[in-house]
Enzyme design. Structure first.
Site, PDB file in Angstrom:
ATOM      1  N   HIS A  46       0.797  -1.161   0.220  1.00 42.45           N
ATOM      2  CA  HIS A  46      -0.179   0.023   0.035  1.00 42.45           C
ATOM      3  C   HIS A  46       0.760   1.315  -0.104  1.00 42.45           C
ATOM      4  O   HIS A  46       0.700   2.124  -0.645  1.00 42.45           O
ATOM      5  CB  HIS A  46      -0.786  -0.015   1.203  1.00 42.45           C
ATOM      6  N   GLU A  47       2.078   1.166   0.752  1.00 42.54           N
ATOM      7  CA  GLU A  47       2.801   2.558   0.964  1.00 42.54           C
ATOM      8  C   GLU A  47       3.463   2.607  -0.607  1.00 42.54           C
ATOM      9  O   GLU A  47       3.714   3.747  -0.923  1.00 42.54           O
ATOM     10  CB  GLU A  47       3.624   2.246   2.107  1.00 42.54           C
ATOM     11  N   HIS A  65       1.573   4.544  -2.904  1.00 37.08           N
ATOM     12  CA  HIS A  65       1.706   6.080  -2.807  1.00 37.08           C
ATOM     13  C   HIS A  65       3.017   6.396  -3.618  1.00 37.08           C
ATOM     14  O   HIS A  65       2.806   7.521  -4.481  1.00 37.08           O
ATOM     15  CB  HIS A  65       1.818   6.467  -1.480  1.00 37.08           C
ATOM     16  N   HIS A  76       2.906   9.073  -6.592  1.00 39.35           N
ATOM     17  CA  HIS A  76       3.910  10.114  -6.626  1.00 39.35           C
ATOM     18  C   HIS A  76       4.746   9.990  -8.050  1.00 39.35           C
ATOM     19  O   HIS A  76       4.814  11.186  -8.866  1.00 39.35           O
ATOM     20  CB  HIS A  76       4.969   9.983  -5.520  1.00 39.35           C
TER      21      HIS A  76
END
Length: 248
Positions: free
Chosen positions: A108-109, A112, A116
């Site tokens: 999940h991280e 991100h 980005h």
């Protein structure tokens, strides 16, 4: 102090506190749920036995991202992606764990980080909103309270006009922080969606493991939904209080 038809005053129960209470309960339930769900599935070891850190590295590389570092941070479920340093930061319960829960959080991280890299519009907008939301959150209640104090007992005077302006500034400032919470929702849901796709297409988790991981990510996403609902309820309370004062 009495606010119009709401009967809010010294020695009286403020019914708008119910909105705050509802928000607190919603957030508490969501927080309990994510901790319980993560605790349950951190006991389920992935068939490949890769750690959260290894899964993060593989997800990033499979996405063609090689300029983001994966590193360890202390704490429990303090995982986050930092766009300034381009680092995926994984907590004690995720970095070295081989559970399907840890792998899901790590992916999940990385979602991100992929957002980005691809300039995902909601993430860019949320990043732009951060200083605005922080400033709005800091000044909102001081502006509102000063406005209520200046306007208490006033008629239509210059002082009353200034009070109304300060109150409106406070409301709009708080609304900026609420907007941040709302914009966060698509960012978080999209990151989880990307994570599940990368874990599936990269053959890091099988279908059964993905079911468990999805439950963890949904539980985590619901904490952001709860936060947004709580912020909206607080904004509604502010509007009710100030409108009640205006009708005096």
């Amino acid at each position: 102090m009495y606010y119009g038809g709401y009967g809010i005053g010294y020695g009286f129960f403020d019914p708008t506190y119910l909105l705050v209470l509802v928000g607190i309960v919603i957030c508490a339930i969501a927080s309990w749920n994510v901790k319980a769900t993560f605790s349950r599935y951190k006991q389920v070891r992935s068939r490949l036995g890769m750690t959260g850190a290894q899964a993060a590295e593989q997800v990033l590389h499979n996405a063609g991202i090689f300029d983001v570092r994966v590193q360890h941070v202390s704490g429990n479920l303090t995982d986050h992606y930092d766009p300034r340093s381009k680092t995926v930061n994984l907590s004690d319960s995720v970095y070295g764990s081989t559970s399907v829960a840890a792998i899901g959080v790590a992916a999940h991280e990385c979602g991100h980080a992929i957002q980005h890299a691809k300039h995902y519009a909601p993430l860019d907008f949320r990043t732009w909103l951060v200083p605005v939301a922080n400033f709005g959150s800091a000044i909102s209640w001081p502006m509102i309270l000063i406005g209520l104090f200046l306007g208490y007992g006033s008629s239509y005077t210059a002082g009353n006009s200034i009070a109304g302006t300060l109150i409106m500034i406070g409301i709009w400032a708080f609304a900026a922080s609420v907007l941040f919470q709302i914009v966060t929702l698509p960012v978080e849901f999209n990151a989880s969606h990307r994570a599940l796709i990368m874990l599936r297409d990269g053959h890091m988790l099988d279908d059964g493991e993905l079911v468990h991981t999805r439950k963890v990510l949904v539980a985590a996403a619901l904490t952001y939904v709860a936060g947004a609902l709580s912020a909206i309820l607080q904004l509604l309370r502010i509007i009710l209080i100030t409108q009640g004062r205006d009708r005096d």
